[in-house]
Design a protein around this motif. Structure first.
Motif, PDB file in Angstrom:
ATOM      1  N   HIS A   2     -13.727  29.626  41.693  1.00 15.55           N
ATOM      2  CA  HIS A   2     -12.670  29.242  40.744  1.00 15.55           C
ATOM      3  C   HIS A   2     -11.807  28.212  41.453  1.00 15.55           C
ATOM      4  CE1 HIS A   2      -9.061  30.667  38.050  1.00 15.55           C
ATOM      5  NE2 HIS A   2      -9.347  29.391  37.904  1.00 15.55           N
ATOM      6  N   ASN A   3     -12.082  26.937  41.210  1.00 17.58           N
ATOM      7  CA  ASN A   3     -11.401  25.883  41.961  1.00 17.58           C
ATOM      8  C   ASN A   3     -11.415  24.604  41.135  1.00 17.58           C
ATOM      9  OD1 ASN A   3     -10.839  23.735  43.919  1.00 17.58           O
ATOM     10  ND2 ASN A   3     -11.075  25.317  45.483  1.00 17.58           N
ATOM     11  N   THR A   4     -10.326  24.353  40.415  1.00 21.55           N
ATOM     12  CA  THR A   4     -10.250  23.202  39.526  1.00 21.55           C
ATOM     13  C   THR A   4     -10.291  21.892  40.302  1.00 21.55           C
ATOM     14  OG1 THR A   4      -8.936  24.522  37.984  1.00 21.55           O
ATOM     15  CG2 THR A   4      -8.916  22.131  37.681  1.00 21.55           C
ATOM     16  N   GLY A   5      -9.612  21.844  41.443  1.00 25.86           N
ATOM     17  CA  GLY A   5      -9.592  20.614  42.224  1.00 25.86           C
ATOM     18  C   GLY A   5     -10.982  20.189  42.644  1.00 25.86           C
ATOM     19  N   LEU A   6     -11.792  21.142  43.127  1.00 30.20           N
ATOM     20  CA  LEU A   6     -13.152  20.803  43.530  1.00 30.20           C
ATOM     21  C   LEU A   6     -14.020  20.494  42.319  1.00 30.20           C
ATOM     22  CD1 LEU A   6     -13.810  23.302  46.466  1.00 30.20           C
ATOM     23  CD2 LEU A   6     -13.346  20.842  46.585  1.00 30.20           C
ATOM     24  N   GLY A   7     -13.757  21.162  41.192  1.00 29.26           N
ATOM     25  CA  GLY A   7     -14.492  20.837  39.977  1.00 29.26           C
ATOM     26  C   GLY A   7     -14.214  19.420  39.510  1.00 29.26           C
ATOM     27  N   GLU A   8     -12.981  18.971  39.653  1.00 24.97           N
ATOM     28  CA  GLU A   8     -12.639  17.599  39.280  1.00 24.97           C
ATOM     29  C   GLU A   8     -13.273  16.589  40.231  1.00 24.97           C
ATOM     30  OE1 GLU A   8      -8.267  18.458  37.239  1.00 24.97           O
ATOM     31  OE2 GLU A   8      -8.398  17.907  39.360  1.00 24.97           O
ATOM     32  N   GLN A   9     -13.329  16.942  41.523  1.00 28.23           N
ATOM     33  CA  GLN A   9     -13.933  16.041  42.505  1.00 28.23           C
ATOM     34  C   GLN A   9     -15.458  16.025  42.420  1.00 28.23           C
ATOM     35  OE1 GLN A   9     -12.494  17.004  46.479  1.00 28.23           O
ATOM     36  NE2 GLN A   9     -10.477  17.499  45.640  1.00 28.23           N
ATOM     37  N   HIS A  10     -16.042  17.160  42.041  1.00 33.39           N
ATOM     38  CA  HIS A  10     -17.503  17.310  42.015  1.00 33.39           C
ATOM     39  C   HIS A  10     -17.918  17.937  40.684  1.00 33.39           C
ATOM     40  CE1 HIS A  10     -17.739  16.517  46.389  1.00 33.39           C
ATOM     41  NE2 HIS A  10     -16.623  17.231  46.457  1.00 33.39           N
ATOM     42  N   PRO A  11     -17.783  17.204  39.573  1.00 28.25           N
ATOM     43  CA  PRO A  11     -18.068  17.805  38.267  1.00 28.25           C
ATOM     44  C   PRO A  11     -19.507  18.291  38.114  1.00 28.25           C
ATOM     45  CG  PRO A  11     -17.751  15.421  38.090  1.00 28.25           C
ATOM     46  CD  PRO A  11     -17.308  15.818  39.459  1.00 28.25           C
ATOM     47  N   SER A  12     -20.443  17.732  38.877  1.00 22.01           N
ATOM     48  CA  SER A  12     -21.829  18.194  38.767  1.00 22.01           C
ATOM     49  C   SER A  12     -21.992  19.631  39.248  1.00 22.01           C
ATOM     50  CB  SER A  12     -22.759  17.283  39.567  1.00 22.01           C
ATOM     51  OG  SER A  12     -22.497  17.381  40.955  1.00 22.01           O
ATOM     52  N   ALA A  13     -21.016  20.142  39.998  1.00 21.77           N
ATOM     53  CA  ALA A  13     -21.065  21.523  40.484  1.00 21.77           C
ATOM     54  C   ALA A  13     -20.356  22.491  39.550  1.00 21.77           C
ATOM     55  CB  ALA A  13     -20.438  21.619  41.870  1.00 21.77           C
ATOM     56  N   ALA A  14     -19.746  21.993  38.492  1.00 29.62           N
ATOM     57  CA  ALA A  14     -19.005  22.835  37.559  1.00 29.62           C
ATOM     58  C   ALA A  14     -19.900  23.280  36.405  1.00 29.62           C
ATOM     59  CB  ALA A  14     -17.788  22.093  37.020  1.00 29.62           C
ATOM     60  N   THR A  15     -19.496  24.366  35.756  1.00 26.02           N
ATOM     61  CA  THR A  15     -20.214  24.866  34.589  1.00 26.02           C
ATOM     62  C   THR A  15     -20.295  23.786  33.507  1.00 26.02           C
ATOM     63  OG1 THR A  15     -19.595  27.163  34.992  1.00 26.02           O
ATOM     64  CG2 THR A  15     -20.106  26.566  32.725  1.00 26.02           C
ATOM     65  N   GLU A  16     -21.476  23.652  32.921  1.00 22.20           N
ATOM     66  CA  GLU A  16     -21.690  22.725  31.804  1.00 22.20           C
ATOM     67  C   GLU A  16     -22.056  23.552  30.580  1.00 22.20           C
ATOM     68  OE1 GLU A  16     -24.618  19.025  30.446  1.00 22.20           O
ATOM     69  OE2 GLU A  16     -24.588  19.688  32.538  1.00 22.20           O
ATOM     70  N   GLN A  73     -18.081  32.621  35.422  1.00 19.81           N
ATOM     71  CA  GLN A  73     -16.755  32.913  34.917  1.00 19.81           C
ATOM     72  C   GLN A  73     -16.716  32.646  33.416  1.00 19.81           C
ATOM     73  OE1 GLN A  73     -13.818  31.180  37.989  1.00 19.81           O
ATOM     74  NE2 GLN A  73     -15.833  30.523  38.691  1.00 19.81           N
ATOM     75  N   THR A  74     -15.603  32.935  32.790  1.00 19.84           N
ATOM     76  CA  THR A  74     -15.531  32.823  31.343  1.00 19.84           C
ATOM     77  C   THR A  74     -14.862  31.528  30.911  1.00 19.84           C
ATOM     78  OG1 THR A  74     -13.407  33.969  31.248  1.00 19.84           O
ATOM     79  CG2 THR A  74     -15.398  35.316  31.109  1.00 19.84           C
ATOM     80  N   PHE A  75     -15.116  31.167  29.670  1.00 19.09           N
ATOM     81  CA  PHE A  75     -14.493  29.975  29.100  1.00 19.09           C
ATOM     82  C   PHE A  75     -12.991  30.167  28.912  1.00 19.09           C
ATOM     83  CE2 PHE A  75     -12.922  27.808  25.273  1.00 19.09           C
ATOM     84  CZ  PHE A  75     -13.171  26.490  25.607  1.00 19.09           C
ATOM     85  N   LEU A  97     -21.623  30.107  28.683  1.00 18.21           N
ATOM     86  CA  LEU A  97     -22.934  29.943  29.295  1.00 18.21           C
ATOM     87  C   LEU A  97     -23.065  28.559  29.905  1.00 18.21           C
ATOM     88  CD1 LEU A  97     -25.279  31.545  26.592  1.00 18.21           C
ATOM     89  CD2 LEU A  97     -24.355  32.610  28.659  1.00 18.21           C
ATOM     90  N   CYS A  98     -23.692  28.507  31.067  1.00 13.92           N
ATOM     91  CA  CYS A  98     -23.843  27.241  31.787  1.00 13.92           C
ATOM     92  C   CYS A  98     -25.242  26.686  31.579  1.00 13.92           C
ATOM     93  CB  CYS A  98     -23.567  27.424  33.273  1.00 13.92           C
ATOM     94  SG  CYS A  98     -23.666  25.877  34.217  1.00 13.92           S
ATOM     95  N   ALA A 139     -28.845  24.284  21.684  1.00 11.09           N
ATOM     96  CA  ALA A 139     -28.610  23.815  20.311  1.00 11.09           C
ATOM     97  C   ALA A 139     -28.225  24.985  19.405  1.00 11.09           C
ATOM     98  CB  ALA A 139     -29.859  23.120  19.779  1.00 11.09           C
ATOM     99  N   ARG A 140     -28.918  26.118  19.576  1.00 12.51           N
ATOM    100  CA  ARG A 140     -28.584  27.283  18.752  1.00 12.51           C
ATOM    101  C   ARG A 140     -27.200  27.831  19.097  1.00 12.51           C
ATOM    102  NH1 ARG A 140     -33.009  30.685  20.515  1.00 12.51           N
ATOM    103  NH2 ARG A 140     -34.104  28.908  21.405  1.00 12.51           N
ATOM    104  N   CYS A 141     -26.823  27.761  20.373  1.00 10.17           N
ATOM    105  CA  CYS A 141     -25.466  28.170  20.749  1.00 10.17           C
ATOM    106  C   CYS A 141     -24.432  27.258  20.101  1.00 10.17           C
ATOM    107  CB  CYS A 141     -25.320  28.146  22.269  1.00 10.17           C
ATOM    108  SG  CYS A 141     -26.235  29.440  23.140  1.00 10.17           S
ATOM    109  N   ARG A 142     -24.698  25.964  20.108  1.00 11.71           N
ATOM    110  CA  ARG A 142     -23.756  25.012  19.479  1.00 11.71           C
ATOM    111  C   ARG A 142     -23.618  25.303  17.990  1.00 11.71           C
ATOM    112  NH1 ARG A 142     -26.697  21.315  22.710  1.00 11.71           N
ATOM    113  NH2 ARG A 142     -27.864  20.514  20.906  1.00 11.71           N
ATOM    114  N   GLU A 143     -24.753  25.548  17.343  1.00 12.17           N
ATOM    115  CA  GLU A 143     -24.716  25.814  15.901  1.00 12.17           C
ATOM    116  C   GLU A 143     -23.895  27.064  15.605  1.00 12.17           C
ATOM    117  OE1 GLU A 143     -28.773  26.142  14.768  1.00 12.17           O
ATOM    118  OE2 GLU A 143     -29.223  24.004  15.134  1.00 12.17           O
ATOM    119  N   ARG A 144     -24.064  28.089  16.431  1.00 13.28           N
ATOM    120  CA  ARG A 144     -23.330  29.330  16.193  1.00 13.28           C
ATOM    121  C   ARG A 144     -21.835  29.138  16.431  1.00 13.28           C
ATOM    122  NH1 ARG A 144     -21.901  34.015  13.738  1.00 13.28           N
ATOM    123  NH2 ARG A 144     -19.821  34.070  14.686  1.00 13.28           N
TER     124      ARG A 144
END
Length: 397
Positions: free
Chosen positions: A112-126, A170-172, A195-196, A215-220
């Motif tokens: 849980h680290n917003t600063g590192l997520g901002e610096q390294h977005p590829s390591a953050a949940t998508e 972690q959760t949204f 979900l990532c 896609a099914r998650c987005r639709e729901r």
């Protein structure tokens, strides 16, 4: 007669050591009968109210560690932690050097680290929409895993046991600064939004058609925003809504967390220390009001990609958050975890005040319920954010 002591930790921030003084924190821990201070040595962003009369009333916390990192430990990690204030680092050093102090363990926030997520977005949940949840580093992402291993090595090499917070998915719904949503959704839909679908998670999913699943998650979720009926946060309900292949995806998420927990535990043990894995399911269920709903905690840990039995087999202790007002509910939650993890040491962390606990007798009742359900120890969260009359509920004569 000195206070009765028992094997238990009082969770503490380095800012508490600054505001109240190291000697006062030690004295208060002893008054509560605590033999250990769990001190945050790596933490995340927050704004906290501090009701003690001996310091400021607000603390703005930021991501980072409360020690000077050992550069050798970070040689294989492109992600490096920020360093917290010199004043707080000095207070931690003073505590560790105190000749007659309780044991100290490192309360360590990993992913849980917003600063590192901002610096390294590829390591953050998508998420399923392709949006990054920057406060949540993904336990499957190679960069995040390398960071977790280096952090574990640096902390445990200082002679401290490690309590690992946020070493899972972690959760949204919680974690970023000033979160806002005027389109609330049910717990089940929020789980789908958590979900990532990053590259590492897709690779681990094997034969699962993750593009179709996303896609099914987005639709729901879009349907939920358009007013569809609430979706419960159960695996059965989500499978009915999304499809059977969701189960394979969830299993792959759990394997990633179990593997990372095992890697981190092995590093900590190599330094002669112990790792306690903190399962945050109790916070997901009862953080706001202390009224968890639905199945017992162990049966909802999958929402954080945690398989309690598998993780417990890889670590030295398993810690759960007992954020519940009702002692009977707390008993059931703790019992569910005990049944899942077998003989692994089980620690239960309780809040002695709002919104969970109303009095000293209520605290004792919940402490007894946790122990009756199989807890080996009951810890308290936390020192600096509890008013003094709440801390007094912990005192033992």
């Amino acid at each position: 007669m000195p206070p009765q002591t028992r094997s238990a930790s009082l969770y503490t921030f380095p800012s508490d050591l600054v505001d109240d003084g190291v000697a006062r924190v030690i004295d208060d821990a002893r008054a509560g009968g605590f033999d250990t201070l769990a001190v945050a040595l790596a933490y995340h962003q927050a704004r906290d109210v501090l009701p003690h009369p001996r310091g400021p009333r607000l603390r703005y916390r930021r991501d980072g560690v409360f020690f000077e990192p050992d550069s050798e430990k970070w040689a294989n990690s492109p992600m490096r932690p920020s360093v917290q204030s010199a004043q707080e680092r000095a207070a931690v050093a003073e505590l560790l050097a105190a000749p007659d102090r309780p044991a100290v363990e490192s309360w360590t926030v990993f992913l849980h680290n917003t600063g590192l997520g901002e610096q390294h977005p590829s390591a953050a949940t998508e998420n399923c929409f392709g949006d990054r949840i920057l406060s949540n580093l993904c336990p499957a992402a190679p960069l995040a895993r390398a960071y977790a291993r280096a952090l574990a090595d640096d902390v445990s090499s200082r002679g401290l046991d490690v309590v690992a917070e946020a070493l899972s998915q972690q959760t949204f719904g919680h974690g970023h600064h000033h979160e806002r949503s005027f389109a609330p959704v049910s717990a089940g839909d929020e789980t789908l939004m958590s979900l990532c679908f990053c590259e590492a998670c897709i690779d681990r999913a094997g034969d699962v058609d993750t593009a179709s699943l996303a896609a099914r998650c987005r639709e729901r979720v879009d349907a939920a925003w358009a007013g569809a009926a609430a979706l419960p946060a159960t695996r059965d309900a989500l499978v009915d809504a999304i499809g059977d292949d969701l189960l394979g995806f969830l299993a792959a998420r759990e394997r990633a967390v179990t593997e990372l927990a095992g890697e981190v535990a092995a590093i900590v043990r190599s330094r002669g220390q112990r790792l306690a894995f903190m399962d945050l399911t109790g916070a997901v269920l009862g953080y706001d009001d202390g009224r968890p709903q639905g199945a017992p905690a162990a049966d909802q840990a999958w929402r954080l990609a945690i398989d309690p039995a598998a993780v417990a087999s890889a670590v030295d202790a398993y810690a759960v958050l007992g954020y519940a007002q009702d002692p009977a509910r707390l008993h059931d939650d703790v019992a569910s975890v005990r049944a899942a993890i077998g003989g692994c040491e089980l620690r239960v962390i309780l809040r002695p005040g709002h919104p969970d606990t109303t009095s000293a007798s209520h605290w004792r009742e919940k402490e007894a319920a946790a122990i009756a359900a199989g807890a080996d120890r009951v810890d308290a969260y936390n020192y600096g954010m509890a008013p003094e009359h709440v801390l007094a509920r912990l005192e033992r004569g």
